[in-house]
Design a protein around this motif. Structure first.
Motif, short mmCIF file in Angstrom:
data_model
loop_
_atom_site.label_atom_id
_atom_site.label_comp_id
_atom_site.label_asym_id
_atom_site.label_seq_id
_atom_site.Cartn_x
_atom_site.Cartn_y
_atom_site.Cartn_z
N UNK A 118 -32.47 20.50 5.26
CA UNK A 118 -33.89 20.54 5.65
C UNK A 118 -34.06 20.73 7.15
N UNK A 119 -32.95 20.85 7.88
CA UNK A 119 -33.02 21.08 9.32
C UNK A 119 -33.31 19.85 10.13
N UNK A 120 -33.01 18.65 9.58
CA UNK A 120 -33.39 17.40 10.22
C UNK A 120 -32.32 16.80 11.12
N UNK A 121 -31.16 17.45 11.21
CA UNK A 121 -30.10 16.94 12.06
C UNK A 121 -28.76 17.48 11.62
N UNK A 122 -27.69 16.92 12.20
CA UNK A 122 -26.32 17.31 11.87
C UNK A 122 -25.59 16.09 11.32
N UNK A 123 -24.48 16.33 10.63
CA UNK A 123 -23.74 15.23 10.02
C UNK A 123 -22.26 15.54 10.01
N UNK A 124 -21.44 14.50 10.07
CA UNK A 124 -20.01 14.61 9.87
C UNK A 124 -19.70 14.05 8.49
N UNK A 125 -19.21 14.90 7.58
CA UNK A 125 -19.03 14.48 6.19
C UNK A 125 -17.66 14.91 5.69
N UNK A 126 -16.89 13.98 5.11
CA UNK A 126 -15.57 14.32 4.55
C UNK A 126 -15.72 15.30 3.37
N UNK A 127 -14.64 16.00 3.09
CA UNK A 127 -14.67 17.00 2.03
C UNK A 127 -14.59 16.38 0.63
N UNK A 163 0.82 -1.19 0.00
CA UNK A 163 0.00 0.00 0.00
C UNK A 163 0.86 1.26 0.00
N UNK A 164 0.28 2.34 -0.47
CA UNK A 164 0.93 3.65 -0.47
C UNK A 164 -0.10 4.68 -0.03
N UNK A 165 0.34 5.63 0.77
CA UNK A 165 -0.55 6.70 1.22
C UNK A 165 -0.76 7.69 0.08
N UNK A 166 -2.01 8.02 -0.19
CA UNK A 166 -2.34 9.03 -1.18
C UNK A 166 -2.42 10.41 -0.53
N UNK A 167 -3.10 10.51 0.61
CA UNK A 167 -3.22 11.78 1.30
C UNK A 167 -4.29 11.72 2.37
N UNK A 168 -4.50 12.84 3.06
CA UNK A 168 -5.46 12.94 4.15
C UNK A 168 -6.67 13.78 3.73
N UNK A 169 -7.84 13.25 4.01
CA UNK A 169 -9.11 13.93 3.70
C UNK A 169 -9.72 14.43 5.01
#
Length: 305
Positions: free
Chosen positions: A239-248, A163-169
């Motif tokens: 829609x105001x239904x909650x919060x989320x953690x989402x990668x870029x 394996x090789x590291x591509x980068x951090x998201x």
């Protein structure tokens, strides 16, 4: 004499679980895969697949034949690698599996660049969840995988893979406009209790990361909505239904009504390229890994807003 393409079809059914999924991976129609296996059954005078509900099950004889098929396919791969290495340039077919946001946010540029530099290389992409794609590489079903892990959940790499590291998201907290966190410059993980969460379904890496992160901070997450695709998660936040953690990576521009708030510390998932050790000398593998590394800085430097 056993036909290699028919053995490849049986091996694909073993790896992917169904005739339809095997056909998709091989670039054939389901009918063509079924015909290949039917011919193999006639050649071996053995029943290889049995009906099981709406799917199929490999017989004991088929599983034994799959072991031999995997050994033969590995021999063929070594021969193809040696030929490509002697030519000194990437050529032939290269199958790549990537998780959804990498398939959307990273791979189009990588595949286009590979095609521009190396017209003799036929690179093909399949969208596959990370925990599945690593296994597909190990079993020889795809040549290379783009996978990821999280800072608290390392990616296990089976023996026989490099394996090789591509980068951090980086990953951000997305909240509806008007949420108490919306005006903050940063939010600590310890403050995340009591929120209504929107995330991917159980079994997905992002879901497992959310559970482990919040529990480590002393909170049991209240997951109210689940969806596979990041655009759906963002729409639910809008829609105001909650919060989320989402990668870029691959997230897309944020719609009106959604505010991005950094977490402290900021969650990070690391992207990897993985391939079989036996194919490490193949110029196509080396070039794909090189282009992934070249493309990542620009992708990471220009996340959608």
């Amino acid at each position: 004499m056993l036909d290699l393409q028919r053995l490849r079809a049986l091996h694909a059914v073993s790896v992917h679980g169904t005739v339809g999924a095997a056909a998709l991976a091989l670039g054939y129609t389901p009918s063509a895969v079924s015909q290949q296996i039917a011919k193999l059954e006639r050649e071996t005078r053995t029943v290889l697949l049995e009906r099981e509900g709406r799917g199929v099950r490999l017989t004991d004889e088929a599983r034994q034949l799959v072991v031999a098929a995997q050994e033969l396919l590995a021999i063929v791969e070594r021969a193809e690698t040696e030929l490509e290495e002697r030519r000194g340039r990437p050529s032939g077919r290269l199958t790549v599996a990537a998780f959804a946001s990498a398939a959307r946010g990273l791979m189009p540029g990588v595949l286009a660049e590979l095609g521009r530099r190396h017209p003799a290389l036929d690179a093909r992409l399949s969208e596959v969840d990370p925990h599945l794609s690593v296994d597909l590489v190990a079993k020889g079903a795809v040549d290379l995988a783009v996978a990821h892990d999280w800072d608290i959940a390392p990616l296990p790499a089976p023996p026989g893979l490099e394996q090789a590291v591509i980068g951090d998201d980086l990953c951000d907290l997305l909240v509806p406009e008007g949420h108490p966190f919306a005006g903050r410059t940063a939010v600590r993980r310890e403050e995340l209790g009591g929120e209504r969460w929107i995330c991917q379904p159980p079994g997905r890496v992002c879901h497992d990361w959310l559970l482990r992160t919040l529990r480590a901070a002393g909170h049991e997450p209240d997951i109210v909505h689940q969806a596979d695709e990041n655009p759906t998660l963002v729409a639910l936040v809008a829609a105001g239904l909650g919060v989320a953690l989402i990668p870029r990576l691959g997230r897309g521009p944020l719609p009106a009504g959604v505010v991005e708030v950094p977490l402290d510390p900021m969650p990070v998932r690391r992207l990897y390229a993985l391939w079989r050790t036996g194919a490490a000398r193949r110029p196509a593998i080396a070039e794909c890994v090189r282009v992934l590394g070249e493309q990542w800085p620009d992708v990471a430097a220009h996340p959608p807003r």
